[in-house]
Design a protein around this motif. Structure first.
Motif, mmCIF file in Angstrom:
data_model
loop_
_atom_site.group_PDB
_atom_site.id
_atom_site.type_symbol
_atom_site.label_atom_id
_atom_site.label_comp_id
_atom_site.label_asym_id
_atom_site.label_seq_id
_atom_site.Cartn_x
_atom_site.Cartn_y
_atom_site.Cartn_z
ATOM 1 N N TYR A 30 0.769 -1.117 0.097
ATOM 2 C CA TYR A 30 0.057 -0.140 -0.078
ATOM 3 C C TYR A 30 1.113 1.355 0.034
ATOM 4 O O TYR A 30 1.887 1.308 0.856
ATOM 5 C CB TYR A 30 -0.786 -0.117 1.255
ATOM 6 N N ILE A 34 -2.807 3.586 -2.818
ATOM 7 C CA ILE A 34 -2.784 2.543 -3.858
ATOM 8 C C ILE A 34 -2.280 1.244 -3.227
ATOM 9 O O ILE A 34 -1.397 1.249 -2.736
ATOM 10 C CB ILE A 34 -1.846 2.923 -5.229
ATOM 11 N N GLU A 35 -3.329 0.449 -3.445
ATOM 12 C CA GLU A 35 -3.113 -0.961 -2.977
ATOM 13 C C GLU A 35 -2.291 -1.907 -4.144
ATOM 14 O O GLU A 35 -2.797 -1.745 -5.322
ATOM 15 C CB GLU A 35 -4.388 -1.814 -2.823
ATOM 16 N N PHE A 44 -1.645 -6.002 -9.749
ATOM 17 C CA PHE A 44 -2.857 -5.238 -9.959
ATOM 18 C C PHE A 44 -2.758 -4.109 -8.915
ATOM 19 O O PHE A 44 -2.418 -4.252 -7.749
ATOM 20 C CB PHE A 44 -4.170 -6.186 -9.938
ATOM 21 N N ILE A 45 -3.309 -3.010 -9.339
ATOM 22 C CA ILE A 45 -3.381 -1.947 -8.458
ATOM 23 C C ILE A 45 -4.524 -1.480 -8.461
ATOM 24 O O ILE A 45 -5.485 -1.481 -9.252
ATOM 25 C CB ILE A 45 -2.548 -0.681 -8.915
ATOM 26 N N CYS A 46 -5.100 -1.134 -7.110
ATOM 27 C CA CYS A 46 -6.665 -0.555 -7.030
ATOM 28 C C CYS A 46 -6.667 0.549 -5.934
ATOM 29 O O CYS A 46 -5.555 0.702 -5.188
ATOM 30 C CB CYS A 46 -7.578 -1.827 -6.787
ATOM 31 N N GLN A 47 -7.642 1.237 -5.805
ATOM 32 C CA GLN A 47 -7.866 2.390 -4.723
ATOM 33 C C GLN A 47 -8.962 2.084 -3.751
ATOM 34 O O GLN A 47 -9.403 2.932 -3.312
ATOM 35 C CB GLN A 47 -7.923 3.682 -5.296
ATOM 36 N N LYS A 48 -9.318 0.878 -3.606
ATOM 37 C CA LYS A 48 -10.764 0.519 -2.752
ATOM 38 C C LYS A 48 -10.463 0.803 -1.503
ATOM 39 O O LYS A 48 -11.327 1.719 -0.810
ATOM 40 C CB LYS A 48 -10.507 -1.147 -3.022
ATOM 41 N N LYS A 49 -9.442 0.795 -0.641
ATOM 42 C CA LYS A 49 -9.274 1.187 0.599
ATOM 43 C C LYS A 49 -9.257 2.701 0.706
ATOM 44 O O LYS A 49 -10.052 3.292 1.489
ATOM 45 C CB LYS A 49 -7.840 0.835 1.302
ATOM 46 N N TYR A 50 -8.685 3.503 -0.166
ATOM 47 C CA TYR A 50 -8.585 5.056 -0.161
ATOM 48 C C TYR A 50 -10.156 5.267 -0.286
ATOM 49 O O TYR A 50 -10.478 6.283 0.349
ATOM 50 C CB TYR A 50 -7.693 5.323 -1.359
ATOM 51 N N THR A 51 -10.636 4.605 -1.230
ATOM 52 C CA THR A 51 -12.216 4.969 -1.433
ATOM 53 C C THR A 51 -13.111 4.962 -0.293
ATOM 54 O O THR A 51 -13.776 5.685 -0.056
ATOM 55 C CB THR A 51 -12.758 4.343 -2.668
ATOM 56 N N CYS A 101 -9.740 10.318 -8.788
ATOM 57 C CA CYS A 101 -10.088 10.160 -10.064
ATOM 58 C C CYS A 101 -8.972 10.288 -11.397
ATOM 59 O O CYS A 101 -8.990 10.183 -12.353
ATOM 60 C CB CYS A 101 -11.056 11.293 -10.540
#
Length: 102
Positions: A30, A34-35, A44-51, A101
């Motif tokens: 993290y 960005i995870e 793979f990267i995502c922003q689920k936790k941030y969101t 975004c």
């Protein structure tokens, strides 16, 4: 650092440790909201936790999605004696949304 040559990565890290005060934190999980997830298919990267953190902070975690989050053609007006919104909080929220975004 990432790559497929472990010896080269080790040499680079050794050289960086000599020049800079730093430490090896292991595999990236993290960073900056960005995870980073690894699997056999790749990284793979995502922003689920941030969101989710943003939604919790703004008390919107239980909100339902809407195509238009307000009544269409709503007439807006300004109340003369209304309390002003917290400018700093508004700026932080907008900054977080822009980061999310982009």
């Amino acid at each position: 650092m990432t790559g497929n040559d472990k010896e080269e990565i080790s040499t680079l890290k050794s050289n960086l440790f000599k020049e800079f005060e730093m430490k090896d934190l292991g595999k990236l999980k993290y960073f900056l909201g960005i995870e980073v997830l690894r699997s056999q298919q790749g990284i793979f990267i995502c922003q689920k936790k941030y969101t989710l953190d943003f939604l919790a902070e703004t008390c919107m975690i239980d909100c339902k999605p809407a195509g238009t989050p307000m009544i269409p053609n709503q007439k807006l007006y300004m109340e003369d004696e209304a309390d002003l919104a917290d400018k700093g909080q508004y700026q932080r929220m907008v900054g977080k949304l822009i980061y999310l975004c982009s």
